[in-house]
Design a protein around this motif. Structure first.
Motif, mmCIF file in Angstrom:
data_model
loop_
_atom_site.group_PDB
_atom_site.id
_atom_site.type_symbol
_atom_site.label_atom_id
_atom_site.label_comp_id
_atom_site.label_asym_id
_atom_site.label_seq_id
_atom_site.Cartn_x
_atom_site.Cartn_y
_atom_site.Cartn_z
ATOM 1 N N LEU A 25 0.828 -1.204 0.000
ATOM 2 C CA LEU A 25 0.000 0.000 0.000
ATOM 3 C C LEU A 25 0.863 1.255 0.000
ATOM 4 N N SER A 26 1.943 1.242 0.789
ATOM 5 C CA SER A 26 2.845 2.397 0.819
ATOM 6 C C SER A 26 3.469 2.619 -0.550
ATOM 7 N N GLY A 31 4.086 5.861 -5.117
ATOM 8 C CA GLY A 31 4.178 5.838 -6.571
ATOM 9 C C GLY A 31 3.147 6.740 -7.226
ATOM 10 N N ALA A 32 1.919 6.748 -6.659
ATOM 11 C CA ALA A 32 0.867 7.595 -7.219
ATOM 12 C C ALA A 32 1.205 9.074 -7.065
ATOM 13 N N VAL A 33 1.683 9.444 -5.883
ATOM 14 C CA VAL A 33 2.071 10.841 -5.652
ATOM 15 C C VAL A 33 3.206 11.233 -6.594
ATOM 16 N N GLY A 34 4.210 10.341 -6.726
ATOM 17 C CA GLY A 34 5.319 10.631 -7.637
ATOM 18 C C GLY A 34 4.868 10.790 -9.071
ATOM 19 N N ALA A 35 3.935 9.939 -9.496
ATOM 20 C CA ALA A 35 3.428 10.030 -10.871
ATOM 21 C C ALA A 35 2.668 11.332 -11.094
ATOM 22 N N LEU A 52 17.165 28.064 -5.796
ATOM 23 C CA LEU A 52 16.336 26.897 -6.072
ATOM 24 C C LEU A 52 17.099 25.610 -5.739
ATOM 25 N N GLY A 53 18.409 25.610 -6.005
ATOM 26 C CA GLY A 53 19.217 24.425 -5.718
ATOM 27 C C GLY A 53 19.227 24.072 -4.240
ATOM 28 N N PHE A 54 19.443 25.067 -3.378
ATOM 29 C CA PHE A 54 19.433 24.818 -1.941
ATOM 30 C C PHE A 54 18.073 24.298 -1.483
ATOM 31 N N LEU A 55 17.014 24.927 -1.976
ATOM 32 C CA LEU A 55 15.664 24.522 -1.591
ATOM 33 C C LEU A 55 15.356 23.115 -2.100
ATOM 34 N N LEU A 56 15.780 22.819 -3.321
ATOM 35 C CA LEU A 56 15.498 21.527 -3.937
ATOM 36 C C LEU A 56 16.191 20.390 -3.181
ATOM 37 N N VAL A 57 17.478 20.564 -2.881
ATOM 38 C CA VAL A 57 18.231 19.510 -2.194
ATOM 39 C C VAL A 57 17.599 19.189 -0.849
ATOM 40 N N THR A 58 17.324 20.226 -0.069
ATOM 41 C CA THR A 58 16.750 20.012 1.267
ATOM 42 C C THR A 58 15.356 19.392 1.178
ATOM 43 N N THR A 59 14.535 19.892 0.261
ATOM 44 C CA THR A 59 13.165 19.400 0.138
ATOM 45 C C THR A 59 13.132 17.940 -0.298
ATOM 46 N N VAL A 60 13.977 17.581 -1.263
ATOM 47 C CA VAL A 60 14.013 16.199 -1.743
ATOM 48 C C VAL A 60 14.368 15.248 -0.604
ATOM 49 N N TRP A 61 15.346 15.629 0.215
ATOM 50 C CA TRP A 61 15.737 14.747 1.314
ATOM 51 C C TRP A 61 14.647 14.626 2.370
ATOM 52 N N VAL A 62 13.984 15.742 2.689
ATOM 53 C CA VAL A 62 12.918 15.688 3.689
ATOM 54 C C VAL A 62 11.755 14.837 3.192
ATOM 55 N N VAL A 63 11.354 15.024 1.938
ATOM 56 C CA VAL A 63 10.239 14.258 1.379
ATOM 57 C C VAL A 63 10.593 12.768 1.301
ATOM 58 N N THR A 64 11.828 12.463 0.929
ATOM 59 C CA THR A 64 12.247 11.063 0.851
ATOM 60 C C THR A 64 12.250 10.410 2.221
ATOM 61 N N VAL A 65 12.670 11.152 3.234
ATOM 62 C CA VAL A 65 12.636 10.644 4.614
ATOM 63 C C VAL A 65 11.207 10.310 5.034
ATOM 64 N N LEU A 66 10.282 11.212 4.735
ATOM 65 C CA LEU A 66 8.877 10.977 5.097
ATOM 66 C C LEU A 66 8.309 9.774 4.348
ATOM 67 N N ALA A 67 8.691 9.617 3.084
ATOM 68 C CA ALA A 67 8.241 8.449 2.322
ATOM 69 C C ALA A 67 8.788 7.161 2.931
#
Length: 465
Positions: A25-26, A31-35, A52-67
């Motif tokens: 289910l996870s 996968g649905a959110v990513g799509a 944008l680079g600083f914001l992108l790097v930090t955001t990607v890591w935080v979102v990946t952690v939550l996933a």
């Protein structure tokens, strides 16, 4: 992440464990959110800039952690939200600290997911350190970018080719490590899990006793070797695989890291032989394994080293700070910054003797530019500032000084075990409160993202045009 979740789902399904539904289910949700995000962001690409680079790097890591935390929270492990996010952060930042105290009783799917978090985080760190952070003029390899040469550390002409080369080297080392562990007597499941945790210098194990569970010095020797390989710059493997003859200059940080491993291991082995009477062969194996585990920021343990001599504890304490090489999966201060710091101190002393001399700082064959010196100085200031603030905050939240300080230090350096009876090599982080776990989670992310990447987002001047 969604694809990776299917692997523990299949393992649990084969073992008739109900957690397979959680992972399936996870996987579907992520996968649905990513799509949806992928579909919504198609079209004209955004103009990339440093902000944008600083914001992108930090955001990607935080979102990946939550996933990564999603299946941990809903699984049979019974973790709180803070505990699940902490475990996911520890895995993806390759810290290796855990809030789970009964690993031997966990279903295989959860054990595999923890190892996959280590492995995914490890390759993410390598790509970030080599291809992204230098472009933002920060991170371990920004030194070369400060020269104004954008190709200083690229051994292949295009970023996509470099990423493919890094992934191939990372995968090949993982397979070789798993095959070695299996040949030395580990089960295939244990070998695969520990190989992912070793090459990523993550340190998650399938057993509470870590590698001490196997009681085999051959495994400790193999782990020591592969932890060193994981803590070296991955660019050297791409060069080796491609046979590139360009950019063959020597990287001083490699020699510094290897010398630190050798000298500290020998010093600890001698001290154990003289003080504790341990046979030198045994002392050398356990000492080199323990010190390399901390220097590479892997965090595997084979014994409670806090029960060794005071000299041993002192050496392990020093190792918590140092870290591996820039461009590797290791954390910590990193060897290349130690080289720059030494060059800076040496030049300052020489200027005291010869005030009018023109002294150029060099890193191998490259000249160290003033911006690079400034970046290293800022990093040291922020590193010890976060260490002080984190210790104070955790002390206010109820931890004793030793646990607060070593917990902050091991999280900031992405090592794993700390000192003391609570979070030492014989303990874990399961007894900490949710508030304390949230603080350590933030510190792990700060350490993994080189501190500056996150701190800069909180400066109002950055967002003013």
């Amino acid at each position: 992440m969604a694809a990776a979740m299917l692997l523990p789902a299949l393992v649990d399904l084969a073992e008739d464990n109900e957690d397979w539904r959680v992972f399936a289910l996870s996987s579907f949700l992520i996968g649905a959110v990513g799509a949806l995000v992928g579909a919504a962001s198609r079209g004209e690409p955004m103009r990339f800039n440093a902000r944008l680079g600083f914001l992108l790097v930090t955001t990607v890591w935080v979102v990946t952690v939550l996933a990564g935390a999603l299946p941990l929270y809903f699984s049979s492990a019974g973790l709180s939200i803070a505990g699940a996010v902490f475990e996911s952060t520890s895995g993806l930042t390759t810290t290796g600290a855990s809030v789970i105290s009964s690993l031997d009783l966990l279903p295989p799917g959860l054990l595999l997911w923890r190892s996959l978090l280590n492995w995914i985080g490890g390759i993410g760190i390598v790509v970030m350190a080599i291809m992204i952070l230098p472009q933002l003029r920060i991170g371990g390899l920004a030194l070369f970018q400060m020269e104004g040469s954008d190709k200083a550390d690229k051994v292949l002409p295009r970023a996509r080719q470099l990423a493919a080369g890094l992934a191939a080297a990372y995968g090949a080392l993982t397979v070789l490590c798993a095959a070695t562990y299996a040949a030395l007597g580990m089960s295939v499941f244990d070998a695969v899990n520990h190989a992912m945790a070793t090459i990523s210098t993550g340190g998650f194990s399938t057993h509470d006793a870590s590698l001490g569970y196997f009681h085999d010095d051959r495994i400790l020797v193999a782990a020591t070797l592969f932890m060193i390989l994981g803590a070296l710059p991955f660019v050297i493997y791409v060069r080796a695989f491609t046979g590139s003859r360009s950019q063959r200059r020597r990287d001083p940080q490699i020699a510094v890291f290897l010398v630190l491993c050798l000298v500290l291991s020998l010093a600890l082995a001698v001290s154990r032989r003289l003080i504790e009477g341990v046979p030198f062969g045994e002392a050398l194996i356990t000492s080199s394994f323990g010190l390399v585990s901390l220097l590479s920021t892997t965090g595997f343990v084979s014994d409670d080293y806090t029960r060794w001599s005071e000299a041993a504890v002192g050496l392990f304490f020093i190792a918590l700070f140092l870290g591996g090489c820039a461009g590797s999966t290791a954390g910590g201060i990193k060897a290349n910054r130690l080289v720059v710091l030494y060059k800076l101190v040496d030049a300052s002393f020489r200027r005291l003797v010869r005030p009018h001399a023109v002294i150029r700082l060099r890193y191998g064959e490259s000249e160290i530019q003033p911006q690079a010196v400034q970046a290293v100085t800022i990093f040291f200031f922020l590193y010890f500032g976060v260490l002080l603030i984190g210790t104070v905050v955790l002390g206010v939240l109820g931890l004793d000084l030793l646990t607060a300080f070593s917990g902050t230090l091991t999280s900031l350096s992405n090592v794993g075990p700390g000192f003391g009876p609570v979070i030492g090599p014989a303990g874990d982080f399961s007894s900490l409160t949710d508030a304390q776990l949230w603080v350590l989670t933030a510190i792990m992310l700060l350490g993994r993202l080189e501190i500056v990447t996150v701190v800069i987002l909180f400066l109002p001047s950055i967002w003013m045009r």
